[in-house]
Design a protein around this motif. Structure first.
Motif, mmCIF file in Angstrom:
data_model
loop_
_atom_site.group_PDB
_atom_site.id
_atom_site.type_symbol
_atom_site.label_atom_id
_atom_site.label_comp_id
_atom_site.label_asym_id
_atom_site.label_seq_id
_atom_site.Cartn_x
_atom_site.Cartn_y
_atom_site.Cartn_z
ATOM 1 N N ILE A 182 -0.426 5.786 3.763
ATOM 2 C CA ILE A 182 -1.034 4.929 2.742
ATOM 3 C C ILE A 182 -0.064 4.700 1.585
ATOM 4 C CG2 ILE A 182 -2.850 4.846 0.980
ATOM 5 C CD1 ILE A 182 -4.609 6.400 3.066
ATOM 6 N N ILE A 183 0.636 5.746 1.159
ATOM 7 C CA ILE A 183 1.602 5.599 0.069
ATOM 8 C C ILE A 183 2.767 4.710 0.486
ATOM 9 C CG2 ILE A 183 3.303 6.839 -1.337
ATOM 10 C CD1 ILE A 183 1.346 9.164 -1.485
ATOM 11 N N ARG A 184 3.276 4.885 1.695
ATOM 12 C CA ARG A 184 4.380 4.037 2.167
ATOM 13 C C ARG A 184 3.943 2.572 2.242
ATOM 14 N NH1 ARG A 184 5.454 8.820 5.556
ATOM 15 N NH2 ARG A 184 7.518 9.640 4.987
ATOM 16 N N ASP A 185 2.739 2.330 2.727
ATOM 17 C CA ASP A 185 2.226 0.959 2.770
ATOM 18 C C ASP A 185 2.072 0.387 1.356
ATOM 19 O OD1 ASP A 185 2.105 1.065 5.528
ATOM 20 O OD2 ASP A 185 -0.053 1.453 5.616
ATOM 21 N N ALA A 186 1.646 1.227 0.415
ATOM 22 C CA ALA A 186 1.495 0.783 -0.977
ATOM 23 C C ALA A 186 2.846 0.400 -1.567
ATOM 24 C CB ALA A 186 0.843 1.881 -1.812
ATOM 25 N N GLU A 187 3.875 1.174 -1.284
ATOM 26 C CA GLU A 187 5.207 0.854 -1.798
ATOM 27 C C GLU A 187 5.657 -0.526 -1.312
ATOM 28 O OE1 GLU A 187 7.474 5.111 -2.361
ATOM 29 O OE2 GLU A 187 7.185 4.419 -0.306
ATOM 30 N N ILE A 188 5.357 -0.851 -0.073
ATOM 31 C CA ILE A 188 5.705 -2.165 0.466
ATOM 32 C C ILE A 188 4.919 -3.261 -0.258
ATOM 33 C CG2 ILE A 188 5.588 -3.640 2.518
ATOM 34 C CD1 ILE A 188 6.046 -1.059 4.184
ATOM 35 N N PHE A 189 3.616 -3.036 -0.458
ATOM 36 C CA PHE A 189 2.770 -4.036 -1.121
ATOM 37 C C PHE A 189 3.207 -4.251 -2.563
ATOM 38 C CE2 PHE A 189 -1.430 -5.509 -2.868
ATOM 39 C CZ PHE A 189 -1.522 -6.661 -2.100
ATOM 40 N N PHE A 190 3.595 -3.184 -3.247
ATOM 41 C CA PHE A 190 4.106 -3.323 -4.606
ATOM 42 C C PHE A 190 5.358 -4.200 -4.631
ATOM 43 C CE2 PHE A 190 2.123 0.990 -5.878
ATOM 44 C CZ PHE A 190 1.000 0.363 -6.387
ATOM 45 N N LYS A 191 6.265 -3.955 -3.707
ATOM 46 C CA LYS A 191 7.494 -4.745 -3.655
ATOM 47 C C LYS A 191 7.194 -6.213 -3.367
ATOM 48 C CE LYS A 191 10.651 -1.002 -2.334
ATOM 49 N NZ LYS A 191 11.548 -0.470 -1.264
ATOM 50 N N GLU A 192 6.267 -6.448 -2.456
ATOM 51 C CA GLU A 192 5.902 -7.831 -2.126
ATOM 52 C C GLU A 192 5.343 -8.561 -3.345
ATOM 53 O OE1 GLU A 192 4.688 -7.167 2.599
ATOM 54 O OE2 GLU A 192 3.136 -7.310 1.053
ATOM 55 N N PHE A 248 -16.594 -1.955 -6.452
ATOM 56 C CA PHE A 248 -15.766 -3.136 -6.201
ATOM 57 C C PHE A 248 -15.086 -3.049 -4.849
ATOM 58 C CE2 PHE A 248 -13.608 -0.271 -9.186
ATOM 59 C CZ PHE A 248 -12.385 -0.024 -8.578
ATOM 60 N N TRP A 249 -14.699 -4.197 -4.342
ATOM 61 C CA TRP A 249 -14.055 -4.294 -3.038
ATOM 62 C C TRP A 249 -13.220 -5.573 -2.985
ATOM 63 C CZ3 TRP A 249 -19.155 -4.959 -4.132
ATOM 64 C CH2 TRP A 249 -19.727 -6.200 -3.832
ATOM 65 N N GLY A 250 -12.359 -5.657 -2.004
ATOM 66 C CA GLY A 250 -11.476 -6.803 -1.883
ATOM 67 C C GLY A 250 -11.939 -7.782 -0.825
ATOM 68 N N GLU A 251 -11.712 -9.053 -1.105
ATOM 69 C CA GLU A 251 -11.749 -10.095 -0.062
ATOM 70 C C GLU A 251 -10.302 -10.434 0.199
ATOM 71 O OE1 GLU A 251 -14.112 -13.531 -0.808
ATOM 72 O OE2 GLU A 251 -15.994 -12.493 -0.398
ATOM 73 N N GLY A 252 -9.735 -9.805 1.233
ATOM 74 C CA GLY A 252 -8.299 -9.774 1.393
ATOM 75 C C GLY A 252 -7.766 -8.573 0.631
ATOM 76 N N LYS A 253 -6.503 -8.275 0.788
ATOM 77 C CA LYS A 253 -5.898 -7.136 0.098
ATOM 78 C C LYS A 253 -5.586 -7.545 -1.336
ATOM 79 C CE LYS A 253 -2.524 -3.515 1.153
ATOM 80 N NZ LYS A 253 -1.493 -3.095 2.145
ATOM 81 N N VAL A 254 -5.964 -6.697 -2.301
ATOM 82 C CA VAL A 254 -5.887 -7.072 -3.707
ATOM 83 C C VAL A 254 -5.108 -6.026 -4.500
ATOM 84 C CG1 VAL A 254 -7.198 -7.819 -5.735
ATOM 85 C CG2 VAL A 254 -8.195 -8.072 -3.455
ATOM 86 N N LEU A 255 -4.228 -6.502 -5.365
ATOM 87 C CA LEU A 255 -3.550 -5.654 -6.343
ATOM 88 C C LEU A 255 -4.410 -5.654 -7.606
ATOM 89 C CD1 LEU A 255 -0.865 -4.048 -6.778
ATOM 90 C CD2 LEU A 255 0.024 -6.113 -7.887
ATOM 91 N N VAL A 256 -4.887 -4.483 -8.004
ATOM 92 C CA VAL A 256 -5.868 -4.372 -9.081
ATOM 93 C C VAL A 256 -5.287 -3.560 -10.231
ATOM 94 C CG1 VAL A 256 -8.211 -3.667 -9.698
ATOM 95 C CG2 VAL A 256 -7.710 -4.416 -7.352
ATOM 96 N N GLY A 257 -5.330 -4.114 -11.418
ATOM 97 C CA GLY A 257 -4.881 -3.399 -12.594
ATOM 98 C C GLY A 257 -6.051 -2.813 -13.365
ATOM 99 N N GLU A 258 -5.773 -1.775 -14.129
ATOM 100 C CA GLU A 258 -6.771 -1.206 -15.039
ATOM 101 C C GLU A 258 -6.087 -0.839 -16.347
ATOM 102 O OE1 GLU A 258 -8.996 3.007 -15.606
ATOM 103 O OE2 GLU A 258 -9.335 2.077 -13.640
ATOM 104 N N VAL A 259 -6.651 -1.313 -17.442
ATOM 105 C CA VAL A 259 -6.228 -0.934 -18.787
ATOM 106 C C VAL A 259 -7.453 -0.364 -19.477
ATOM 107 C CG1 VAL A 259 -5.335 -1.748 -20.997
ATOM 108 C CG2 VAL A 259 -4.451 -2.720 -18.860
ATOM 109 N N SER A 260 -7.339 0.836 -20.045
ATOM 110 C CA SER A 260 -8.548 1.508 -20.499
ATOM 111 C C SER A 260 -8.261 2.486 -21.635
ATOM 112 C CB SER A 260 -9.184 2.281 -19.337
ATOM 113 O OG SER A 260 -8.409 3.429 -19.028
#
Length: 225
Positions: A9-19, A174-186
């Motif tokens: 999951i972390i390796r896949d996340a690193e790829i998605f971040f780069k994309e 919450f959930w995604g329709e498609g893969k979603v990059l989600v930010g949080e500021v709090s």
């Protein structure tokens, strides 16, 4: 969860971040060995405020259906630490139709932001005095500063670039329709005392160590303190 699943999951996340051209702090790429060798005095804020990689299946062993991936980029403290830092920032990834379970925060106010990818769906209920769903009262949230009213259990859709402000004691899932990059500021984040899940469920996963750690989760920091 198996450590091998978390590592994937972390390796896949690193790829998605780069994309999506989202860049993490340099220490995000440290190996477990580098964490163990690091000067604990220099990295004490990271360890104490639990900044970094965070993967959970809420103890349900069904991550791709009910789970959440997070990376805490920065986090403050309610204690006097010599400087003021009353805020937190996270980046999350929601897979298509993957659900983050209903919960609210006693203290934290947060903006949830669709940073890119698919659409982000959010569902809301106010909390009753008994901390159950209020199925009658309407919900008011602010979408990019615009007052928005929804019926109880109403669903909000955030397109890429949109955000919503969530006050305390507002149940949200919450959930995604498609893969979603989600930010949080709090406000400051405390996952040990400030979360109230509607279903009784653990915030952090139980881990089966079937292979070496790729990057440590925040829960692994207890071995470094």
């Amino acid at each position: 969860m198996k450590r091998s699943e978390i590592n994937t999951i972390i390796r896949d996340a690193e790829i998605f971040f780069k994309e999506n051209r989202y860049f993490l702090p340099k220490w995000a790429s440290w190996s477990w060995e580098e964490w163990q060798k690091a000067d604990k005095g220099e990295i004490h804020e990271i360890l104490e405020k639990e900044m970094g990689w965070d993967v959970t299946d809420f103890g349900l062993n069904d991550y791709h259906q009910k789970g959440l991936f997070l990376f805490t980029v920065r986090n403050g403290s309610t204690e006097k630490t010599g400087y003021e830092k009353p805020y937190c920032e996270k980046i999350m990834i929601m897979e298509d139709q993957q659900v983050c379970l209903f919960h609210f925060h006693w203290d934290k106010v947060e903006d949830i932001i669709n940073r890119g990818g698919g659409k982000l769906k959010l569902q809301f209920f106010l909390a009753t005095e008994e901390d159950e769903f209020d199925r009658e009262s309407s919900v008011i949230v602010y979408v990019d500063g615009i007052r928005t009213m929804l019926k109880a259990g109403g669903i909000l859709t955030l397109e890429p670039g949109q955000s919503v402000t969530l006050p305390q004691k507002l149940y949200h899932s919450f959930w995604g329709e498609g893969k979603v990059l989600v930010g949080e500021v709090s406000k400051i984040n405390d996952d040990h005392t400030d979360n109230r899940f509607h279903e009784s469920t653990p915030r952090f996963p139980r881990i089966e160590e079937d292979e070496p750690i790729y990057h440590p989760l925040v829960g692994d920091y207890r071995c470094l303190r």
